[in-house]
Design an enzyme around this catalytic site. Sequence first.
Site, PDB file in Angstrom:
ATOM      1  N   SER A 124       0.881  -1.039   0.092  1.00 46.55           N
ATOM      2  CA  SER A 124      -0.093   0.057  -0.171  1.00 46.55           C
ATOM      3  C   SER A 124       0.801   1.213   0.064  1.00 46.55           C
ATOM      4  O   SER A 124       1.777   1.540   0.770  1.00 46.55           O
ATOM      5  CB  SER A 124      -0.868  -0.169   1.407  1.00 46.55           C
ATOM      6  OG  SER A 124      -1.474   1.171   1.469  1.00 46.55           O
ATOM      7  N   GLU A 126       0.097   3.583   1.714  1.00 54.26           N
ATOM      8  CA  GLU A 126       0.260   4.286   3.219  1.00 54.26           C
ATOM      9  C   GLU A 126       1.678   3.795   3.669  1.00 54.26           C
ATOM     10  O   GLU A 126       2.160   4.343   4.727  1.00 54.26           O
ATOM     11  CB  GLU A 126      -0.709   3.404   4.139  1.00 54.26           C
ATOM     12  CG  GLU A 126      -2.002   3.858   3.736  1.00 54.26           C
ATOM     13  CD  GLU A 126      -2.091   5.220   4.296  1.00 54.26           C
ATOM     14  OE1 GLU A 126      -2.211   5.521   5.699  1.00 54.26           O
ATOM     15  OE2 GLU A 126      -2.441   6.244   3.689  1.00 54.26           O
ATOM     16  N   TYR A 148      -1.559   0.270  10.761  1.00 55.99           N
ATOM     17  CA  TYR A 148      -1.815  -0.316   9.272  1.00 55.99           C
ATOM     18  C   TYR A 148      -0.519   0.020   8.356  1.00 55.99           C
ATOM     19  O   TYR A 148      -0.083  -1.146   7.784  1.00 55.99           O
ATOM     20  CB  TYR A 148      -2.976   0.479   8.577  1.00 55.99           C
ATOM     21  CG  TYR A 148      -3.304  -0.025   7.241  1.00 55.99           C
ATOM     22  CD1 TYR A 148      -3.741  -1.266   7.046  1.00 55.99           C
ATOM     23  CD2 TYR A 148      -3.010   0.791   6.164  1.00 55.99           C
ATOM     24  CE1 TYR A 148      -4.073  -1.722   5.708  1.00 55.99           C
ATOM     25  CE2 TYR A 148      -2.867   0.458   4.946  1.00 55.99           C
ATOM     26  CZ  TYR A 148      -3.749  -0.853   4.478  1.00 55.99           C
ATOM     27  OH  TYR A 148      -3.838  -1.287   3.489  1.00 55.99           O
TER      28      TYR A 148
HETATM   29  P1  NAP Z   1     -11.275  -4.804   1.894  1.00 48.34           P
HETATM   30  O1  NAP Z   1     -12.742  -4.245   1.271  1.00 48.34           O
HETATM   31  O2  NAP Z   1     -11.329  -4.033   3.517  1.00 48.34           O
HETATM   32  O3  NAP Z   1     -11.413  -6.203   2.135  1.00 48.34           O
HETATM   33  C1  NAP Z   1     -10.608  -6.988   3.031  1.00 48.34           C
HETATM   34  C2  NAP Z   1     -10.722  -8.650   2.878  1.00 48.34           C
HETATM   35  O4  NAP Z   1      -9.833  -9.085   3.830  1.00 48.34           O
HETATM   36  C3  NAP Z   1     -12.001  -8.875   3.159  1.00 48.34           C
HETATM   37  O5  NAP Z   1     -12.419  -9.828   2.415  1.00 48.34           O
HETATM   38  C4  NAP Z   1     -12.046  -9.670   4.632  1.00 48.34           C
HETATM   39  O6  NAP Z   1     -12.952 -10.593   4.952  1.00 48.34           O
HETATM   40  C5  NAP Z   1     -10.614 -10.155   4.553  1.00 48.34           C
HETATM   41  N1  NAP Z   1      -9.958 -10.532   5.807  1.00 48.34           N
HETATM   42  C6  NAP Z   1      -9.639  -9.747   6.753  1.00 48.34           C
HETATM   43  N2  NAP Z   1      -9.265 -10.388   7.812  1.00 48.34           N
HETATM   44  C7  NAP Z   1      -9.083 -11.598   7.324  1.00 48.34           C
HETATM   45  C8  NAP Z   1      -8.625 -12.660   7.993  1.00 48.34           C
HETATM   46  N3  NAP Z   1      -8.041 -12.692   9.395  1.00 48.34           N
HETATM   47  N4  NAP Z   1      -8.749 -13.969   7.336  1.00 48.34           N
HETATM   48  C9  NAP Z   1      -8.937 -13.978   6.134  1.00 48.34           C
HETATM   49  N5  NAP Z   1      -9.619 -13.076   5.472  1.00 48.34           N
HETATM   50  C10 NAP Z   1      -9.673 -11.825   6.113  1.00 48.34           C
HETATM   51  O7  NAP Z   1     -10.063  -4.237   1.418  1.00 48.34           O
HETATM   52  P2  NAP Z   1      -9.665  -3.877  -0.243  1.00 48.34           P
HETATM   53  O8  NAP Z   1     -10.106  -2.568  -0.195  1.00 48.34           O
HETATM   54  O9  NAP Z   1     -10.600  -4.745  -1.241  1.00 48.34           O
HETATM   55  O10 NAP Z   1      -8.245  -3.983  -0.270  1.00 48.34           O
HETATM   56  C11 NAP Z   1      -7.645  -5.316  -0.572  1.00 48.34           C
HETATM   57  C12 NAP Z   1      -6.073  -5.484  -0.023  1.00 48.34           C
HETATM   58  O11 NAP Z   1      -5.443  -4.422  -0.735  1.00 48.34           O
HETATM   59  C13 NAP Z   1      -5.931  -5.127   1.372  1.00 48.34           C
HETATM   60  O12 NAP Z   1      -4.826  -6.037   1.673  1.00 48.34           O
HETATM   61  C14 NAP Z   1      -5.651  -3.706   1.518  1.00 48.34           C
HETATM   62  O13 NAP Z   1      -4.778  -3.433   2.789  1.00 48.34           O
HETATM   63  C15 NAP Z   1      -5.028  -3.442   0.334  1.00 48.34           C
HETATM   64  N6  NAP Z   1      -4.836  -2.154  -0.222  1.00 48.34           N
HETATM   65  C16 NAP Z   1      -5.888  -1.517  -0.617  1.00 48.34           C
HETATM   66  C17 NAP Z   1      -5.997  -0.144  -1.284  1.00 48.34           C
HETATM   67  C18 NAP Z   1      -7.273   0.619  -1.517  1.00 48.34           C
HETATM   68  O14 NAP Z   1      -7.358   1.435  -1.709  1.00 48.34           O
HETATM   69  N7  NAP Z   1      -8.322  -0.213  -1.565  1.00 48.34           N
HETATM   70  C19 NAP Z   1      -4.752   0.401  -1.497  1.00 48.34           C
HETATM   71  C20 NAP Z   1      -3.654  -0.463  -1.256  1.00 48.34           C
HETATM   72  C21 NAP Z   1      -3.637  -1.511  -0.528  1.00 48.34           C
HETATM   73  P3  NAP Z   1     -14.515 -10.175   5.619  1.00 48.34           P
HETATM   74  O15 NAP Z   1     -15.277  -9.803   4.460  1.00 48.34           O
HETATM   75  O16 NAP Z   1     -14.824 -11.503   6.190  1.00 48.34           O
HETATM   76  O17 NAP Z   1     -14.247  -9.210   6.495  1.00 48.34           O
HETATM   77  O1  F7E Z   2      -8.946   8.162   4.121  1.00 51.44           O
HETATM   78  C1  F7E Z   2      -9.369  11.700   5.403  1.00 51.44           C
HETATM   79  C2  F7E Z   2      -8.528  10.573   6.245  1.00 51.44           C
HETATM   80  O2  F7E Z   2     -10.042   6.045   5.144  1.00 51.44           O
HETATM   81  C3  F7E Z   2      -8.473   8.755   3.136  1.00 51.44           C
HETATM   82  C4  F7E Z   2      -7.129   2.057   2.477  1.00 51.44           C
HETATM   83  O3  F7E Z   2      -7.831   1.272   1.471  1.00 51.44           O
HETATM   84  O4  F7E Z   2      -6.129   3.701   1.283  1.00 51.44           O
HETATM   85  C5  F7E Z   2      -6.937   3.562   2.037  1.00 51.44           C
HETATM   86  O5  F7E Z   2      -6.451   4.447   3.218  1.00 51.44           O
HETATM   87  C6  F7E Z   2      -8.151  10.222   3.649  1.00 51.44           C
HETATM   88  C7  F7E Z   2      -7.522  10.226   5.033  1.00 51.44           C
HETATM   89  O6  F7E Z   2      -8.247   5.985   3.293  1.00 51.44           O
HETATM   90  C8  F7E Z   2     -12.648  11.355   6.613  1.00 51.44           C
HETATM   91  O7  F7E Z   2      -7.978  11.318   7.021  1.00 51.44           O
HETATM   92  C9  F7E Z   2     -11.506  12.865   6.055  1.00 51.44           C
HETATM   93  O8  F7E Z   2      -6.444  11.407   4.757  1.00 51.44           O
HETATM   94  O9  F7E Z   2     -10.484   6.845   2.755  1.00 51.44           O
HETATM   95  P1  F7E Z   2      -9.352   6.686   3.869  1.00 51.44           P
HETATM   96  P2  F7E Z   2      -6.795   5.848   3.499  1.00 51.44           P
HETATM   97  O10 F7E Z   2      -6.652   5.979   4.832  1.00 51.44           O
HETATM   98  O11 F7E Z   2      -6.048   6.688   2.502  1.00 51.44           O
HETATM   99  C10 F7E Z   2      -4.689   3.056   1.408  1.00 51.44           C
HETATM  100  C11 F7E Z   2      -3.988   3.145   0.273  1.00 51.44           C
HETATM  101  C12 F7E Z   2      -4.880   1.546   2.030  1.00 51.44           C
HETATM  102  O12 F7E Z   2      -3.949   0.793   1.806  1.00 51.44           O
HETATM  103  C13 F7E Z   2      -5.895   1.426   2.984  1.00 51.44           C
HETATM  104  O13 F7E Z   2      -6.239  -0.011   3.183  1.00 51.44           O
HETATM  105  O14 F7E Z   2      -9.733  11.005   3.872  1.00 51.44           O
HETATM  106  N1  F7E Z   2     -10.633  11.888   5.766  1.00 51.44           N
HETATM  107  N2  F7E Z   2     -12.534  12.648   6.611  1.00 51.44           N
HETATM  108  C14 F7E Z   2     -11.531  10.764   6.168  1.00 51.44           C
HETATM  109  N3  F7E Z   2     -11.278   9.573   6.151  1.00 51.44           N
HETATM  110  C15 F7E Z   2     -12.387   8.601   6.591  1.00 51.44           C
HETATM  111  N4  F7E Z   2     -12.305   7.330   6.450  1.00 51.44           N
HETATM  112  N5  F7E Z   2     -13.614   9.251   7.061  1.00 51.44           N
HETATM  113  C16 F7E Z   2     -13.764  10.454   7.198  1.00 51.44           C
HETATM  114  O15 F7E Z   2     -14.817  11.151   7.690  1.00 51.44           O
END
Ligand code: NAP
Ligand code: F7E
Length: 323
Positions: A124, A126, A148
């Site tokens: 990520s 992050e 995270y």
């Molecule tokens: P998400 O919607 O939160 O999905 C997370 C998945 O992980 C769900 O299917 C959840 O299952 C499963 N899970 C959580 N804990 C587990 C465990 N102990 N054993 C087995 N499965 C488990 O996340 P996403 O947005 O699709 O992201 C996919 C991956 O990419 C994650 O690793 C995230 O950190 C990473 N990532 C996301 C982004 C983004 O912007 N979306 C960017 C960079 C990296 P349940 O449905 O049962 O909760």
């Molecule tokens: O926040 C700001 C918050 O929770 C984005 C995950 O998929 O992307 C995700 O992480 C920004 C932050 O995503 C609210 O402070 C303001 O600056 O949508 P977010 P994230 O933290 O960037 C990365 C790449 C991952 O890997 C992670 O799994 O938005 N913000 N107000 C808020 N954020 C939330 N959630 N809620 C608010 O009300």
Amino acid sequence: MTKRALITGITGQDGSYLAEFLLTQGYEVIGMVRRSSTVNFERIEHIQAQVTLATADLLDEVSLINLLREYQPHEVYNLAAQSFVQTSFSQPVFTGEVTALGVTRILDAIRIVNPEMRFYQASSSEMFGKVVEVPQTEQTPFYPRSPYGVAKVYGHWITVNYRESYNMFACSGILFNHESPRRGLEFVTRKISHAVARIKLGLDQELRLGNLEARRDWGFAPDYVRAMWLMLQQNEPDDYVVATGETRSVREFVEFAFSHVGLNYQDYVVQDERYMRPAEVDLLVGDPTKARTELGWQPEVTFEGLVKIMVDADVAMLKERLR
Ligand code: NAP
Ligand code: F7E
């Protein structure tokens, strides 16, 4: 020969899109799900008949070993994680168990069962956190700002370590934020699109948000799952930044989302301390040059296109529910 892929996290946003994509590529798809008291297959309901779901948990290595032994996948996509940054501050140890050590468990299970299996790790942006250079590339040093982010740095390096130690085909995709109508409601983009739809339909009066000045490089999830697959089709395993190269603030997202339905965000948005984080990531913007030149990958949906897709989908979904 039909290729078989295992997806951990298939019930999540990315897992559901990746499963769809792999099915179109002719794969047999095995989805790992964890036991829960209620079924949460909303995102994969439409493809459930075409995938095989099997129970295991990233917290339990024996369950992973048994799963790999039974299905012998050619490719393993590790998308499961505790993925919400805010929750990682209140549950730092749990986040480390799943998001960090979970990666070791699955890598080690592969090493034990069959180290020829190709592995994708969902790293990520992050990990860049308090960024030390702009834009961020595969060479940019990490400076995570949340439990995270720290857990993802561990997951990234253990992937590199298994690649170098055991000659495994293990890749780390450093993906910047990617969103869609399937995004969880707690993430800021979906929280906004859902609230805009509710306000437009008269179901709500306000939207409470935290830091509006944070900037992110936001892309469209279906574009990003293609990059995951491309990484595992190369001759050599490597790490890639996947991003649009464009950065926008939360304020811009909110402003554009409200204006798309003919409203002014200033009439509805309220700042609320509860959504501020103990440490913030202020600015992310990725340089996807390597993914473009080596994988031939590029995003197809723009920022404006993404906001419209999400708001329109939430308006349509709520209208359907109200019928
Ligand atoms: P998400 O919607 O939160 O999905 C997370 C998945 O992980 C769900 O299917 C959840 O299952 C499963 N899970 C959580 N804990 C587990 C465990 N102990 N054993 C087995 N499965 C488990 O996340 P996403 O947005 O699709 O992201 C996919 C991956 O990419 C994650 O690793 C995230 O950190 C990473 N990532 C996301 C982004 C983004 O912007 N979306 C960017 C960079 C990296 P349940 O449905 O049962 O909760
Ligand atoms: O926040 C700001 C918050 O929770 C984005 C995950 O998929 O992307 C995700 O992480 C920004 C932050 O995503 C609210 O402070 C303001 O600056 O949508 P977010 P994230 O933290 O960037 C990365 C790449 C991952 O890997 C992670 O799994 O938005 N913000 N107000 C808020 N954020 C939330 N959630 N809620 C608010 O009300």
